[in-house]
Write a protein that holds these residues in place. Structure first.
Motif, PDB file in Angstrom:
ATOM      1  N   SER A 301       0.841  -1.202   0.000  1.00 13.31           N
ATOM      2  CA  SER A 301       0.000   0.000   0.000  1.00 13.31           C
ATOM      3  C   SER A 301       0.872   1.246   0.000  1.00 13.31           C
ATOM      4  N   ALA A 328     -11.981  15.063  -2.131  1.00 14.91           N
ATOM      5  CA  ALA A 328     -11.915  13.750  -1.485  1.00 14.91           C
ATOM      6  C   ALA A 328     -10.537  13.485  -0.899  1.00 14.91           C
ATOM      7  N   ALA A 330      -7.827  13.130  -2.478  1.00 15.42           N
ATOM      8  CA  ALA A 330      -7.060  12.243  -3.345  1.00 15.42           C
ATOM      9  C   ALA A 330      -6.204  13.099  -4.268  1.00 15.42           C
ATOM     10  N   THR A 371     -14.865  15.925   5.948  1.00 15.69           N
ATOM     11  CA  THR A 371     -14.805  14.472   6.060  1.00 15.69           C
ATOM     12  C   THR A 371     -13.413  13.891   5.875  1.00 15.69           C
ATOM     13  N   ARG A 372     -12.454  14.661   5.404  1.00 16.82           N
ATOM     14  CA  ARG A 372     -11.126  14.134   5.113  1.00 16.82           C
ATOM     15  C   ARG A 372     -10.057  15.022   5.740  1.00 16.82           C
ATOM     16  N   ALA A 394      -5.027  10.496   2.800  1.00 15.12           N
ATOM     17  CA  ALA A 394      -6.272  10.260   3.529  1.00 15.12           C
ATOM     18  C   ALA A 394      -6.789   8.849   3.302  1.00 15.12           C
ATOM     19  N   GLN A 395      -6.552   8.296   2.111  1.00 17.69           N
ATOM     20  CA  GLN A 395      -6.975   6.939   1.784  1.00 17.69           C
ATOM     21  C   GLN A 395      -5.814   6.228   1.102  1.00 17.69           C
ATOM     22  N   PRO A 396      -5.162   5.250   1.777  1.00 22.38           N
ATOM     23  CA  PRO A 396      -4.052   4.537   1.129  1.00 22.38           C
ATOM     24  C   PRO A 396      -4.508   3.821  -0.136  1.00 22.38           C
ATOM     25  N   ILE A 397      -3.568   3.636  -1.046  1.00 24.66           N
ATOM     26  CA  ILE A 397      -3.818   2.929  -2.302  1.00 24.66           C
ATOM     27  C   ILE A 397      -3.074   1.606  -2.240  1.00 24.66           C
ATOM     28  N   SER A 398      -3.779   0.497  -2.488  1.00 23.60           N
ATOM     29  CA  SER A 398      -3.205  -0.835  -2.300  1.00 23.60           C
ATOM     30  C   SER A 398      -3.264  -1.635  -3.583  1.00 23.60           C
TER      31      SER A 398
END
Length: 509
Positions: A301, A328, A330, A371-372, A394-398
């Protein structure tokens, strides 16, 4: 709602530096005269009992036409403004001495470009405070709309009781979103107590404090929001008791398993028993009882992006590395970003939003949307010669990787290519003399063509550096520095991180 700041504009004053003309109208025509400063102080006492005043306000701010104040500063170094403040303070002490008690009379003269040449504005009240000459600032108040660009609002002093922000007569805030009828009231109970923030009018907005980010979030019903930070200055640090006050709060008791008692202990539910094997249905021809097990697969990730020190790469013409994030949170170079984090050729960090651009330092937290959240972490001292900071996504990429095979990570490797988010010239700003920037990927800053190889094993991942110039760093599961990876094969435990180029990769089981 009480009036926290009394303010009025006094007009038709030929000489705005004439204290007597501001204080009281000469003569005895009491019923026909227009109210001046003395009348305003008399009509609006600080405290009263019945109709009799028992205490009056002692701090007054005078706003004069800006051009008059500038001329006084240029011609006489502000002597007329100082004389005006001293004369008014003496008149104030003379006429209201019995209502002052131990309060000191203080006047301040400032300029205001919105006033006409013969006008002055006076301000006094519960939320008007002028510090003593040697009084140090206790808190600095700043405000933001997006948690990235912070604007100075006002200081708060140890002996200051109230500060009014927004509203009628309060301190102006850049980008104030709540209209003229709303205000924030900061209550200061002294250096040994934390400040309190209240909303005026009560119940019109929500106000919450985030101790992790260190600021208040004030939100209106229409989702407009303002972030308010009250930072204590180093000149008056908090005592140890205040710092540990939150830690001494008793947590709620945890739920525990307990044995049943009484009749419930005897009421035992019978366990369902599967049917005997002889009762199982017979397999049809071609059917099998074989179990299908999935192939063992681990995951890698991308959890953070490491911002390099571009000063190490001056010969490439790199001027700035810009990371734009959408709403978001991202990474996205399309459209208008909610926030962009930038490192320039001088290794300075900046946050850029629709509110402007401001220099920042790690650690920091940014919440341009509710939210982030983006976290900016400082680089470990062992990595500081190459890196300026790390931006936690904020949101890992796997992506999944199969076990039992060795893979290579680098600019020329298709493996984990989906995690190389900066493999594009859009994020790197270069000087025109450095060549065609359209073909210069940001990955060329710090990432080799074949950086390292890795293979999943039972105890983690074996890492082998493929390029002698590639810097690799091992971080633990909390992103704390562990070691630098050299040419010898290296075992990376499950859940730990490896930094290569811009990428902070977590190798999971």
């Amino acid at each position: 709602m009480p009036t926290y700041v009394q303010h009025a504009v006094l007009g038709r004053i030929p000489d705005v530096f004439n204290a007597e003309a501001i204080w009281q109208t000469p003569g005895l025509a009491l019923f026909s005269r227009r109210p001046l400063l003395r009348d305003l102080l008399e009509r609006c006492p600080r405290e009263h009992k019945g109709r009799a005043a028992t205490r009056c306000f002692s701090h007054v701010t005078l706003m004069l036409p800006q051009e008059e104040v500038d001329d006084d500063y240029h011609l006489s170094r502000g002597s007329r403004a100082r004389d005006l403040a001293q004369t008014l303070a003496a008149l104030h002490q003379k006429d209201f001495g019995d209502l002052l008690g131990s309060d000191q009379v203080r006047y301040d003269v400032v300029g205001d470009a919105s006033l006409a040449p013969d006008e002055i504005e006076v301000r006094f009240g519960h939320a008007v405070y002028l510090p003593a000459p040697d009084e140090k600032i206790l808190y600095n108040v700043t405000a933001s709309r997006d948690s990235a660009i912070w604007h100075t609002v006002c200081p708060i002093y140890p002996n200051q009781r109230l500060a009014l922000i927004g509203g009628e007569g309060g301190v102006d805030v850049q980008g104030w979103p709540f209209g003229p009828d709303a205000a924030l009231l900061i209550i200061n109970d002294g250096p040994d107590a934390p400040p309190t923030v209240q909303i005026r009018p009560k119940g019109a907005f929500t106000c919450t404090y985030d101790p992790r980010s260190g600021y208040y979030t004030v939100k209106a019903p229409d989702s407009q929001r303002l972030l308010l930070k009250i930072a204590r200055t180093s000149a008056l640090p908090a005592r140890a008791g205040m710092q540990s006050e939150a830690a001494n709060t008793t947590p709620p008791p945890h739920a525990v398993w307990q044995s049943r008692s009484g009749a419930n202990a005897k009421a035992i539910d019978l366990t369902a028993i599967p049917a005997a094997a002889s009762h199982k249905p017979i397999n049809r021809p071609g059917e099998s009882d074989a179990t299908y097990a999935p192939v063992s697969q681990q995951r890698v990730s991308l959890v953070a992006l490491a911002l390099p020190r571009l000063s190490r790469y001056r010969d490439t013409g790199a001027q700035a590395l810009e990371l734009p994030f959408n709403r978001a949170m991202a990474l996205s170079a399309d459209g208008s970003p909610a926030i962009s984090l930038i490192v320039d050729a001088a290794d300075d960090l900046y946050a850029c939003t629709a509110e402007g651009r401001q220099r920042i330092e790690a650690p920091a937290t940014f919440s341009p949307v509710d939210t982030r959240t983006l976290r900016l972490l400082p680089a470990a001292p062992e990595m500081a010669d190459r890196y300026r900071a790390m931006v936690c996504l904020a949101q890992p990429i796997s992506t999944g990787v199969a076990s039992g095979a060795r893979f290579t990570f680098g600019r020329n490797s298709p493996m984990l290519a989906a995690l190389r988010l900066l493999d594009s010239p859009r994020f790197l700003k270069r000087a025109n003399s450095a060549g065609d920037s359209s073909t210069s990927s940001a990955d060329r800053i710090g990432l080799s063509r074949n950086a390292f190889s890795f293979e999943a094993v039972s105890k983690g991942y074996t890492i082998a550096r493929q390029s002698a110039t590639q810097a690799l760093y091992h971080l633990d599961d909390k992103l704390q520095f562990v070691a630098s990876v050299g040419d010898a094969p290296y075992l990376l435990p499950h859940g730990h991180h490896l930094v290569a180029g811009h990428y902070v990769l977590r190798f999971e089981a």
